[in-house]
Write a protein that holds these residues in place. Structure first.
Motif, PDB file in Angstrom:
ATOM      1  N   GLY A 123       0.818  -1.208   0.000  1.00  0.00           N
ATOM      2  CA  GLY A 123       0.000   0.000   0.000  1.00  0.00           C
ATOM      3  C   GLY A 123       0.847   1.249   0.000  1.00  0.00           C
ATOM      4  O   GLY A 123       2.062   1.208   0.242  1.00  0.00           O
ATOM      5  N   SER A 124       0.201   2.379  -0.262  1.00  0.00           N
ATOM      6  CA  SER A 124       0.935   3.639  -0.388  1.00  0.00           C
ATOM      7  C   SER A 124       0.351   4.737   0.495  1.00  0.00           C
ATOM      8  O   SER A 124       0.605   5.916   0.258  1.00  0.00           O
ATOM      9  CB  SER A 124       0.915   4.100  -1.850  1.00  0.00           C
ATOM     10  OG  SER A 124      -0.418   4.275  -2.295  1.00  0.00           O
ATOM     11  N   LEU A 125      -0.435   4.370   1.507  1.00  0.00           N
ATOM     12  CA  LEU A 125      -1.053   5.368   2.372  1.00  0.00           C
ATOM     13  C   LEU A 125      -0.370   5.403   3.733  1.00  0.00           C
ATOM     14  O   LEU A 125       0.020   4.370   4.274  1.00  0.00           O
ATOM     15  CB  LEU A 125      -2.544   5.068   2.557  1.00  0.00           C
ATOM     16  CG  LEU A 125      -3.413   5.057   1.299  1.00  0.00           C
ATOM     17  CD1 LEU A 125      -4.851   4.718   1.653  1.00  0.00           C
ATOM     18  CD2 LEU A 125      -3.341   6.395   0.571  1.00  0.00           C
ATOM     19  N   VAL A 126      -0.228   6.602   4.270  1.00  0.00           N
ATOM     20  CA  VAL A 126       0.279   6.790   5.629  1.00  0.00           C
ATOM     21  C   VAL A 126      -0.652   7.760   6.345  1.00  0.00           C
ATOM     22  O   VAL A 126      -1.391   8.513   5.710  1.00  0.00           O
ATOM     23  CB  VAL A 126       1.722   7.337   5.642  1.00  0.00           C
ATOM     24  CG1 VAL A 126       2.688   6.339   5.023  1.00  0.00           C
ATOM     25  CG2 VAL A 126       1.798   8.684   4.926  1.00  0.00           C
ATOM     26  N   THR A 127      -0.613   7.722   7.657  1.00  0.00           N
ATOM     27  CA  THR A 127      -1.479   8.590   8.451  1.00  0.00           C
ATOM     28  C   THR A 127      -0.644   9.368   9.460  1.00  0.00           C
ATOM     29  O   THR A 127       0.254   8.813  10.098  1.00  0.00           O
ATOM     30  CB  THR A 127      -2.534   7.758   9.203  1.00  0.00           C
ATOM     31  OG1 THR A 127      -3.340   7.062   8.248  1.00  0.00           O
ATOM     32  CG2 THR A 127      -3.442   8.650  10.029  1.00  0.00           C
ATOM     33  N   THR A 128      -0.936  10.652   9.578  1.00  0.00           N
ATOM     34  CA  THR A 128      -0.289  11.480  10.590  1.00  0.00           C
ATOM     35  C   THR A 128      -1.347  12.012  11.548  1.00  0.00           C
ATOM     36  O   THR A 128      -2.494  12.248  11.150  1.00  0.00           O
ATOM     37  CB  THR A 128       0.471  12.661   9.948  1.00  0.00           C
ATOM     38  OG1 THR A 128       1.006  13.495  10.977  1.00  0.00           O
ATOM     39  CG2 THR A 128      -0.435  13.487   9.063  1.00  0.00           C
TER      40      THR A 128
ATOM     41  N   LEU B  98      -7.609  -6.699   7.568  1.00  0.00           N
ATOM     42  CA  LEU B  98      -6.935  -6.083   8.701  1.00  0.00           C
ATOM     43  C   LEU B  98      -7.238  -4.594   8.762  1.00  0.00           C
ATOM     44  O   LEU B  98      -7.161  -3.892   7.752  1.00  0.00           O
ATOM     45  CB  LEU B  98      -5.418  -6.288   8.589  1.00  0.00           C
ATOM     46  CG  LEU B  98      -4.922  -7.734   8.477  1.00  0.00           C
ATOM     47  CD1 LEU B  98      -3.411  -7.753   8.290  1.00  0.00           C
ATOM     48  CD2 LEU B  98      -5.321  -8.537   9.701  1.00  0.00           C
ATOM     49  N   LYS B  99      -7.572  -4.113   9.958  1.00  0.00           N
ATOM     50  CA  LYS B  99      -7.763  -2.685  10.185  1.00  0.00           C
ATOM     51  C   LYS B  99      -6.526  -2.165  10.910  1.00  0.00           C
ATOM     52  O   LYS B  99      -6.217  -2.622  12.016  1.00  0.00           O
ATOM     53  CB  LYS B  99      -9.024  -2.445  11.017  1.00  0.00           C
ATOM     54  CG  LYS B  99     -10.319  -2.791  10.293  1.00  0.00           C
ATOM     55  CD  LYS B  99     -11.524  -2.508  11.168  1.00  0.00           C
ATOM     56  CE  LYS B  99     -12.817  -2.685  10.403  1.00  0.00           C
ATOM     57  NZ  LYS B  99     -12.994  -1.680   9.335  1.00  0.00           N
ATOM     58  N   LEU B 100      -5.811  -1.233  10.270  1.00  0.00           N
ATOM     59  CA  LEU B 100      -4.566  -0.726  10.828  1.00  0.00           C
ATOM     60  C   LEU B 100      -4.752   0.649  11.456  1.00  0.00           C
ATOM     61  O   LEU B 100      -5.668   1.397  11.103  1.00  0.00           O
ATOM     62  CB  LEU B 100      -3.486  -0.655   9.741  1.00  0.00           C
ATOM     63  CG  LEU B 100      -3.200  -1.949   8.969  1.00  0.00           C
ATOM     64  CD1 LEU B 100      -2.017  -1.747   8.033  1.00  0.00           C
ATOM     65  CD2 LEU B 100      -2.947  -3.110   9.911  1.00  0.00           C
ATOM     66  N   SER B 101      -3.859   0.962  12.375  1.00  0.00           N
ATOM     67  CA  SER B 101      -3.942   2.232  13.100  1.00  0.00           C
ATOM     68  C   SER B 101      -3.717   3.437  12.196  1.00  0.00           C
ATOM     69  O   SER B 101      -4.066   4.558  12.560  1.00  0.00           O
ATOM     70  CB  SER B 101      -2.915   2.245  14.238  1.00  0.00           C
ATOM     71  OG  SER B 101      -1.601   2.039  13.725  1.00  0.00           O
ATOM     72  N   ASN B 102      -3.130   3.223  11.007  1.00  0.00           N
ATOM     73  CA  ASN B 102      -2.906   4.340  10.081  1.00  0.00           C
ATOM     74  C   ASN B 102      -4.097   4.569   9.157  1.00  0.00           C
ATOM     75  O   ASN B 102      -4.002   5.318   8.185  1.00  0.00           O
ATOM     76  CB  ASN B 102      -1.636   4.114   9.264  1.00  0.00           C
ATOM     77  CG  ASN B 102      -1.696   2.849   8.422  1.00  0.00           C
ATOM     78  OD1 ASN B 102      -2.708   2.151   8.390  1.00  0.00           O
ATOM     79  ND2 ASN B 102      -0.610   2.539   7.743  1.00  0.00           N
ATOM     80  N   GLY B 103      -5.221   3.906   9.450  1.00  0.00           N
ATOM     81  CA  GLY B 103      -6.426   4.113   8.662  1.00  0.00           C
ATOM     82  C   GLY B 103      -6.562   3.205   7.463  1.00  0.00           C
ATOM     83  O   GLY B 103      -7.558   3.266   6.739  1.00  0.00           O
TER      84      GLY B 103
END
Length: 228
Positions: free
Chosen positions: A100-105, A205-210
Motif C-alpha cells: 500500500g501507499s497510504l500513511v497517516t499522521t 486487517l484494520k490498521l492504526s494508520n487508517g
C-alpha cells in the motif's frame, strides 16, 4: 429407426420430472425416488433384469459415497477457515506491514515511517506526499537507493515546514537508474492491527494508520517495541 417409448420408460421419465422439477442436479434422495418409481412402473411381463437393477444400486451407492466425501470436505474447509480466521484475530495489537501507499499522521509533527522496496538499485529516488485533495505537500529527494527495502521517516511537514493536519496521505515513489530507466518499486505501509473485519468470510486487517488491507496483502508481522 427411433425406438418406441414403452410404459416403463414413460413412467420413469414422468417420475424423473416430478422428482427433479426445475433442478437438473440429481441428489441422493432424488436418485432413490427415481429408482423406486422405476420398480413400481415396470412391465410385470418384462421385469427389469437383475444385472440392470444391480447396476443402478451400484450407481446409488457410488453417489451416496461421493456426496458423503463432499460433505466431509466442506466441513474440513469450514474448520480450516475458522482456524485461519482465529489466527488472524490473534494478530490484533501486532505491527503489520502490508502492500500500500497510504500513511497517516496525527498532526503533531511526530515522524511517520515510510517504506518501499526496489527491484534494482536506483540513481535517483523521489518521494511525493499528497493530501486527500491530491495536492503535493512534500517532495523528498532521496538520491541513490540500493536494491531491496528502504525505510525513511516523513516528519509530517510540508516543503515550507508547516505541520500538516491529521489525516491520511498518499506516498508516491519514483525511482530511476543511471540510464534514466524506471526501477520497479513496491510500496509498503505499516500500522498496528487494531481490529479484523470479515468480507465474505475473508479477513481484512484494520490498521492504526487508517488502512484496511486484506490478509493477502500482508507482508510481515512484528511485535511492537515495549514502552519503557
Amino acid at each position: 429407426m427411433v425406438a418406441p417409448v414403452n410404459n416403463t420408460t414413460a413412467a420413469a421419465a414422468s417420475g424423473l420430472s416430478s422428482v427433479l422439477g426445475t433442478n437438473k442436479a440429481m441428489g441422493r434422495d432424488a436418485f432413490l425416488k427415481l429408482l423406486v418409481a422405476q420398480l413400481k412402473n415396470q412391465d410385470p411381463l418384462k421385469p427389469q433384469e437383475n444385472s440392470a437393477f444391480v447396476a443402478e444400486l451400484a450407481q446409488f451407492s457410488s453417489l451416496e459415497q461421493s456426496m458423503g466425501v463432499n460433505d466431509r470436505l466442506d466441513q474440513m474447509m469450514l474448520q480450516n477457515q475458522g482456524m485461519a480466521n482465529a489466527n488472524v484475530v490473534n494478530m490484533v495489537g501486532q505491527v503489520a506491514t502490508v502492500k500500500g501507499s497510504l500513511v497517516t499522521t496525527d498532526g503533531s509533527g511526530i515522524g511517520v515511517p515510510v517504506a518501499f522496496s526496489q527491484d534494482g538499485a536506483s540513481d535517483k529516488t523521489v518521494i511525493q506526499i499528497q493530501d486527500a485533495s491530491g495536492k503535493i505537500v512534500r517532495t523528498l529527494d532521496l538520491g541513490a537507493r540500493p536494491t531491496g527495502i528502504s525505510k525513511i521517516t516523513w516528519d509530517g511537514r510540508s516543503d515550507d515546514g508547516i505541520v500538516q493536519p491529521a489525516g491520511t496521505y498518499a506516498v508516491n515513489v519514483k525511482s530511476n537508474d543511471a540510464d534514466g530507466g524506471t526501477v520497479v518499486v513496491s510500496q509498503e505501509t505499516s500500522g498496528t492491527i487494531t481490529g479484523v473485519a470479515f468480507d465474505k468470510g475473508y479477513p481484512v486487517l484494520k490498521l492504526s494508520n487508517g488502512v484496511n488491507a486484506p490478509v493477502s496483502d500482508l507482508l510481515r508481522v512484528e511485535t511492537p517495541p515495549k514502552t519503557p
